[in-house]
Design an enzyme around this catalytic site. Sequence first.
Site, PDB file in Angstrom:
ATOM      1  CD  GLU A  46      -3.091  -2.460   7.269  1.00 54.19           C
ATOM      2  OE1 GLU A  46      -2.001  -2.702   6.751  1.00 54.19           O
ATOM      3  OE2 GLU A  46      -3.726  -1.411   7.053  1.00 54.19           O
ATOM      4  CB  SER A  93       5.783  -1.866  11.783  1.00 59.38           C
ATOM      5  OG  SER A  93       5.371  -0.536  12.027  1.00 59.38           O
ATOM      6  CG  ASN A 121      -1.758   1.219   1.358  1.00 53.78           C
ATOM      7  OD1 ASN A 121      -1.807   2.033   0.439  1.00 53.78           O
ATOM      8  ND2 ASN A 121      -2.435   1.358   2.483  1.00 53.78           N
ATOM      9  CE  LYS A 162      -0.047   3.114   4.697  1.00 58.45           C
ATOM     10  NZ  LYS A 162       0.149   3.145   6.144  1.00 58.45           N
ATOM     11  CG  HIS A 166      -5.557   1.877   5.316  1.00 58.93           C
ATOM     12  ND1 HIS A 166      -5.079   2.813   6.203  1.00 58.93           N
ATOM     13  CD2 HIS A 166      -4.566   0.974   5.143  1.00 58.93           C
ATOM     14  CE1 HIS A 166      -3.831   2.491   6.538  1.00 58.93           C
ATOM     15  NE2 HIS A 166      -3.497   1.369   5.907  1.00 58.93           N
ATOM     16  CD  GLU A 216      -2.588   5.386   6.814  1.00 54.85           C
ATOM     17  OE1 GLU A 216      -2.594   5.438   5.575  1.00 54.85           O
ATOM     18  OE2 GLU A 216      -1.685   4.822   7.478  1.00 54.85           O
ATOM     19  N   GLY A 240       3.014   2.236  10.707  1.00 53.36           N
ATOM     20  CA  GLY A 240       3.957   3.346  10.536  1.00 53.36           C
ATOM     21  C   GLY A 240       4.695   3.715  11.809  1.00 53.36           C
TER      22      GLY A 240
HETATM   23  P1  13P Z   1       3.441   0.305   7.558  1.00 57.52           P
HETATM   24  O1  13P Z   1       3.957  -0.987   6.968  1.00 57.52           O
HETATM   25  O2  13P Z   1       4.186   1.506   7.070  1.00 57.52           O
HETATM   26  O3  13P Z   1       3.360   0.219   9.053  1.00 57.52           O
HETATM   27  O4  13P Z   1       1.930   0.501   7.040  1.00 57.52           O
HETATM   28  C1  13P Z   1       1.048  -0.549   7.140  1.00 57.52           C
HETATM   29  C2  13P Z   1      -0.193  -0.182   6.405  1.00 57.52           C
HETATM   30  O5  13P Z   1      -0.924   0.700   6.818  1.00 57.52           O
HETATM   31  C3  13P Z   1      -0.496  -0.882   5.148  1.00 57.52           C
HETATM   32  O6  13P Z   1      -1.781  -0.602   4.714  1.00 57.52           O
END
Ligand code: 13P
Length: 249
Positions: free
Chosen positions: A166, A212, A9, A11, A94, A96, A172
């Site tokens: 997740e 992560s 992803n 983003k 997601h 976010e 992140g």
């Molecule tokens: P990270 O791998 O940067 O923690 O992000 C995970 C994520 O949100 C994938 O959709």
Amino acid sequence: MRSKIVAGNWKMNKNLTETEALLVQLSAKLPDTDAEVMVAPTFVNLAAAVRTLDSSRIEVIAQNMHFAPNGAYTGEISADMLLNIGVDTVIIGHSERRAYFGETDEILVKKVVAALENNMRVMFCFGEELEDRKSGNHFNIVESQLKNALFSLDVSHWNKIILAYEPVWAIGTGETASPEQAQEMHAFIRKTITEAYNSGVANKVSILYGGSVKPANAKEIFSKPDVDGGLIGGASLVADDFAAIIKAI
Ligand code: 13P
């Protein structure tokens, strides 16, 4: 047999030039594996990504879509627009999107239904926040996220669903769920689906872990029996790292 899947992803990262360069690098380094490999660039670069990956087995997927078929929704993207450029899998839910763009369970269920009505595959994301885990409420939260968005679907739709657990506190942050925590939750998710549908559905759905995942921890997380792959953020933006994670599956 459940599909093994590693998805990146991206983003809101990578402009067009960078997108094409990363895809070329990734294609060159792609490990030989049976796992499905997917990348989710930003909307404006999806069509170019599909073209760049024309003869590759890497699938281009979308990060989001609107539930309406078309109309006065400034800034939004429909299922038909995605399908028309060759994208037929979409990430929905997601954390976010939930946190920064107000996507509620009510909105998410509409998006899931719209994608399925268009015969798309849905990668549905969910997971608890840190306070939920600290208070021991994480199983309840995950169960209600699944129930509210997915458990009214007809059983026949489940072959188009991919799940991505997740935990928000691991996204992140560099802090990942331990392989045991991931396994515990994935087993709980399968039990919850078994109760809502049946064990056939629960055992067929791929459940990815996200938060992560890095080359250094991927192998151990992927070794757990109910973890069928990963949804990777930061590490999917670096060809060597993403290739190493794909290799780990
Ligand atoms: P990270 O791998 O940067 O923690 O992000 C995970 C994520 O949100 C994938 O959709």
